[in-house]
Design a protein around this motif. Structure first.
Motif, PDB file in Angstrom:
ATOM      1  N   ARG A 189       2.847  -3.686   4.195  1.00  9.27           N
ATOM      2  CA  ARG A 189       0.562  -4.079   3.890  1.00  9.27           C
ATOM      3  C   ARG A 189       1.695  -5.535   3.463  1.00  9.27           C
ATOM      4  N   ASP A 190       2.481  -5.553   3.653  1.00  5.73           N
ATOM      5  CA  ASP A 190       3.086  -7.441   3.321  1.00  5.73           C
ATOM      6  C   ASP A 190       2.889  -8.419   4.439  1.00  5.73           C
ATOM      7  N   TYR A 191       2.753  -7.758   5.415  1.00  2.00           N
ATOM      8  CA  TYR A 191       2.904  -8.435   6.195  1.00  2.00           C
ATOM      9  C   TYR A 191       1.580  -9.613   6.670  1.00  2.00           C
ATOM     10  N   GLU A 192       0.741  -7.709   6.825  1.00  2.00           N
ATOM     11  CA  GLU A 192      -1.169  -8.582   7.014  1.00  2.00           C
ATOM     12  C   GLU A 192      -1.324  -9.253   5.588  1.00  2.00           C
ATOM     13  N   GLU A 193      -0.778  -9.068   4.300  1.00  2.00           N
ATOM     14  CA  GLU A 193      -1.284  -9.837   3.951  1.00  2.00           C
ATOM     15  C   GLU A 193      -0.713 -11.110   2.998  1.00  2.00           C
TER      16      GLU A 193
END
Length: 261
Positions: free
Chosen positions: A156-160
């Motif tokens: 989820r780091d990419y989306e965040e």
């Protein structure tokens, strides 16, 4: 010695399973109109007659249209459902996930009869829309399973990070999440198309009168006699249903490798 027996038994099982397929492939090139051995010669005669058969061409068009629509609808719904189940908390998430996967667990003939009886109770007649809906119900779980397996592995780091840099949730999905999901989405779409194209059990219950797909056309042709055209049609079906997943797998791996770089 034990492992040799296991390997020998495995080879024997595979030969038993695929030998009829090999026979169909071989007899489709038989010059004789009788499907027997020894072959009298090699010819493409039955493929030519197949291409000139209007009923089979109509069945192919119907199967392609049905398969493409099923793939598009199942993939769209499958991606949205996977995002909801993996990325967000919703009440009764486990129950919803189980219900979405349930068509895989239920025998197809039971599912076909149940849907047909339900729609008959609502006084809804057979139609192409009913046939499409049945195929979507049957193929949707496969798309969800493939997309979910890929989505769980995406951090989820990419989306965040995209959200923190000012991207909207919609932009984040189309510019970050969807490209990372592309191999799974493409694979799920191919699965849905192939399953829809090959389906016969549900199609026999759901199709309206006068509409034939390739599998139901083969079934109708077998009622009269075993024509050599059936062997040629079977060869085309085998090439499509085996070739498409292999091509899709190669493309999905290539996409995954490019994303990994």
């Amino acid at each position: 010695m034990g492992w040799k027996l296991i390997r020998g038994w495995t080879v024997a099982v595979y030969i038993f399973m695929f030998l009829p397929v090999a026979v169909v492939l071989l007899l489709s090139f038989n010059a004789s109109q009788f499907g027997n051995f020894p072959m009298t010669g090699v010819s493409l005669r039955w493929f030519v007659e197949l291409a000139n058969n209007d009923a089979i061409l109509r069945a192919f068009r119907t199967s392609f249209v049905l398969g493409i629509l099923t793939a598009l609808i199942s993939t769209t719904l499958g991606v949205l459902a996977s995002l909801a189940l993996v990325r967000y908390w919703i009440p009764g998430r486990n129950l919803v996930s189980t219900l979405l996967i349930a068509p895989i667990l239920v025998p197809e003939v039971v599912l076909a009869v149940a849907l047909l009886l339900f729609l008959n109770a609502l006084s809804i007649n057979k139609s192409f829309a009913l046939l499409l809906m049945g195929h979507v119900i049957f193929t949707l779980p496969f798309v969800i399973l493939v997309v979910q397996a890929r989505l769980v592995g995406i951090r989820r780091d990419y989306e965040e990070a995209a959200l923190s840099l000012g991207a909207s949730p919609m932009e984040t999905f189309f510019r970050v999440t969807l490209p990372l999901l592309a191999p799974a989405v493409f694979a799920g779409m191919l699965f849905a198309f192939t399953i829809s194209f090959d389906d016969i059990t549900g199609t026999l219950f759901w199709k309206p009168g006068g509409v034939e797909t390739v599998p139901t056309q083969i079934f109708a042709m077998l009622r009269n006699s075993i024509s050599p055209e059936i062997n040629a049609l079977g060869t085309v079906m085998i090439l499509l249903t085996v070739g498409l997943p292999l091509v899709g797998l190669a493309i999905a791996r290539r996409l995954a490798t490019q994303r990994g770089r």
